[in-house]
Design an enzyme around this catalytic site. Structure first.
Site, PDB file in Angstrom:
ATOM      1  N   CYS A 112      32.207  29.186  -3.506  1.00  0.00           N
ATOM      2  CA  CYS A 112      30.227  29.514  -3.601  1.00  0.00           C
ATOM      3  C   CYS A 112      29.187  27.823  -3.974  1.00  0.00           C
ATOM      4  O   CYS A 112      29.908  27.758  -4.672  1.00  0.00           O
ATOM      5  CB  CYS A 112      29.314  30.467  -4.280  1.00  0.00           C
ATOM      6  SG  CYS A 112      30.085  32.124  -2.927  1.00  0.00           S
ATOM      7  N   CYS A 123      32.242  32.328   6.045  1.00  0.00           N
ATOM      8  CA  CYS A 123      31.186  32.102   5.447  1.00  0.00           C
ATOM      9  C   CYS A 123      31.222  30.506   6.814  1.00  0.00           C
ATOM     10  O   CYS A 123      31.852  30.263   6.278  1.00  0.00           O
ATOM     11  CB  CYS A 123      31.863  31.781   4.116  1.00  0.00           C
ATOM     12  SG  CYS A 123      29.932  30.587   3.703  1.00  0.00           S
ATOM     13  N   CYS A 164      20.737  20.888   2.531  1.00  0.00           N
ATOM     14  CA  CYS A 164      19.870  22.091   2.571  1.00  0.00           C
ATOM     15  C   CYS A 164      18.523  21.310   1.402  1.00  0.00           C
ATOM     16  O   CYS A 164      18.455  20.685   0.753  1.00  0.00           O
ATOM     17  CB  CYS A 164      20.428  23.062   1.525  1.00  0.00           C
ATOM     18  SG  CYS A 164      19.633  24.698   1.257  1.00  0.00           S
ATOM     19  N   GLU A 191      30.322  23.146   7.549  1.00  0.00           N
ATOM     20  CA  GLU A 191      31.411  23.578   6.779  1.00  0.00           C
ATOM     21  C   GLU A 191      31.301  25.220   7.180  1.00  0.00           C
ATOM     22  O   GLU A 191      30.618  25.841   6.850  1.00  0.00           O
ATOM     23  CB  GLU A 191      31.554  23.004   5.122  1.00  0.00           C
ATOM     24  CG  GLU A 191      31.598  21.190   4.925  1.00  0.00           C
ATOM     25  CD  GLU A 191      31.959  21.527   3.739  1.00  0.00           C
ATOM     26  OE1 GLU A 191      32.689  22.608   3.353  1.00  0.00           O
ATOM     27  OE2 GLU A 191      32.218  20.059   3.592  1.00  0.00           O
ATOM     28  N   CYS A 220      23.236  23.942  -7.540  1.00  0.00           N
ATOM     29  CA  CYS A 220      24.530  23.840  -6.000  1.00  0.00           C
ATOM     30  C   CYS A 220      24.708  22.803  -5.821  1.00  0.00           C
ATOM     31  O   CYS A 220      23.685  21.298  -5.172  1.00  0.00           O
ATOM     32  CB  CYS A 220      23.209  24.345  -5.230  1.00  0.00           C
ATOM     33  SG  CYS A 220      24.356  24.607  -3.639  1.00  0.00           S
ATOM     34  N   CYS A 232      18.638  23.744  -4.615  1.00  0.00           N
ATOM     35  CA  CYS A 232      18.955  24.512  -6.409  1.00  0.00           C
ATOM     36  C   CYS A 232      19.402  23.809  -7.392  1.00  0.00           C
ATOM     37  O   CYS A 232      20.329  22.977  -7.231  1.00  0.00           O
ATOM     38  CB  CYS A 232      19.616  25.876  -6.016  1.00  0.00           C
ATOM     39  SG  CYS A 232      18.210  26.655  -4.560  1.00  0.00           S
TER      40      CYS A 232
END
Ligand code: SAH
Ligand code: SF4
Length: 397
Positions: free
Chosen positions: A388, A156, A163, A117, A170, A167
């Protein structure tokens, strides 16, 4: 200050997805991603002079060609030989585009068999707080809007598919780490988007933020190789780039040694180790003090600041006492710093809630009153899952 959120849940699919990645091309090696020196070496292997490699570099990174046939500076016979030798342009291409009502576009970019993305965020006149942040440290005057109405834009960029940092707030974390991206796949996102918008870098102002999917400092070599390509070949200046890390200390220490590097943002996200550990498991490996120590090894440029990103989670990180703690923490850090407050963007299956607007404003006031530069990041493209922490290759709401 924070703009009203787009409420539509509908995802707007602009370009249809055509699963055209031909199986045959898989056996070809991508030229895109190679440095100028590597391109010259590849040409030398074919008995060609160095200027042929330079022409290739210009075609790939300045003219943004997506097929060998478009490289008209090279004779047809040479293009054919390059293809016969097993090369292709091999730049990642935009497979799907989702457009937000606020002008943001989110792309699924084809990298091999998977998509990654990338987000395009154009700015008009109405973005005082973000402009102040992105333009911090440079004194350019006002630019006229482009034909399509944007004055500057931020891209971005993702550094990994998924990932591993996990976290708790997220959405990307939910994917786990699928794989690292290559330098060509990281720089290719930028070039594909620049080409889509016909950006002229000498006229249009473009900033890059490495804040998409993934932890750039856990894919350090590929990330920095992409940065060098973007600086040396694509022509985007390093101070126009910002990389965000969750606080990977060995990466920050290496970053500090780089002769040319983007600006740095640290995902602080909590006022103390206890809260940080509960939402960012990485804090058990490198706590706030360790991260700050590593940031202090960076030789900052004049007027450069490190950005502390701070995700505001209702009841967890957004309370007045948290703001007071952040003030003390930033003062003790003794770094040229500013704070970027990000109201948490919701995602399916994540049990936090967004802060009240009043909580975000008073948090900012506390920082400002203490003389700490603090901005509220305006959410972009929430309706298309482009904001985000919302990047998860969503194709439906
Ligand atoms: N992995 C890097 C860069 C990508 S995340 C990092 O963590 O810094 C970019 C920013 O988005 C980080 O500051 C992260 O804390 C923030 N973020 C993640 N999920 C979010 C969410 N759901 N809402 C708001 N911000 C989020
Ligand atoms: Fe990874 Fe950054 Fe998301 Fe944490 S916030 S899981 S480091 S992408």
């Amino acid at each position: 200050m924070a703009a009203a959120l787009p409420q539509s849940d509908a995802l707007v699919l602009i370009d249809g997805y055509s699963p055209t990645a031909p199986a045959a091309s898989r056996s070809h090696n991508p030229l895109f991603g190679l440095t100028r020196e590597a391109l010259i070496a590849a040409m030398a292997e074919m008995g060609e002079k160095p200027y042929r490699g330079r022409q290739l570099a210009d075609a790939l990174y300045r003219q943004r060609v997506s097929h060998l046939d478009e490289i008209t500076t090279l004779p047809k016979a040479l293009r054919d030989r390059i293809a016969e030798a097993g090369w292709e342009v091999g730049r990642p291409s935009i497979a799907e585009t989702f457009r937000s009502i606020d002008g943001t576009e989110r792309y699924l970019i084809q990298t091999g068999f998977q998509t990654v993305e990338t987000v395009w965020m154009p700015e008009g006149d109405d973005s005082a707080e973000e402009s102040a942040e992105a333009d911090e440290g440079n004194a350019e005057g006002k630019l006229p809007p482009t034909a399509s109405g944007w004055k500057r834009a931020t891209i971005c960029v993702s550094s990994q598919i998924g990932c591993a940092v996990n976290c708790q707030f997220c959405l990307t974390a939910k994917l786990g780490l699928q794989r690292n991206l290559t330098p060509g796949e990281i720089a290719g996102q930028v070039v594909a988007v620049l080409e889509r918008h016909k950006v002229e870098l000498n006229k249009n102002r473009v900033n890059l933020v490495f804040m998409g999917m993934g932890e750039p400092f856990l894919n350090y070599d590929a990330f920095m190789a992409a940065v060098r390509l973007l600086i040396d070949e694509v022509g985007i200046a390093a101070p126009r780039m910002t990389v965000s890390t969750s606080g990977i200390v060995p990466g920050i220490l290496r970053f500090a040694q780089e002769p040319v590097r983007p600006k740095l943002a640290i995902s602080l996200n909590a006022p103390n180790d206890q809260v940080r550990e509960s939402i960012m498991p990485v804090n058990r490996k490198w706590n706030i003090a360790a991260v700050l120590d590593s940031v202090r090894t960076i030789p900052f440029r004049p007027r450069e600041k490190v950005t502390f990103e701070y995700v505001m989670l209702s009841g967890v990180t957004d309370q007045p006492e948290h703001a007071a703690e952040v003030v003390r923490l930033i003062r003790r850090a003794n770094l040229p710093a500013m704070v970027n407050l990000i109201a948490w963007n919701p995602g399916p299956g994540i049990a936090f809630s967004s802060p009240a607007q009043g909580a975000v404003l008073s948090f900012q006031q506390t920082l400002l009153a203490a003389g700490i530069q603090a901005y509220i990041r305006r959410p972009r493209g929430r309706d298309i899952y482009a904001a985000c922490g919302q990047l998860k290759r969503t194709t439906a709401s």
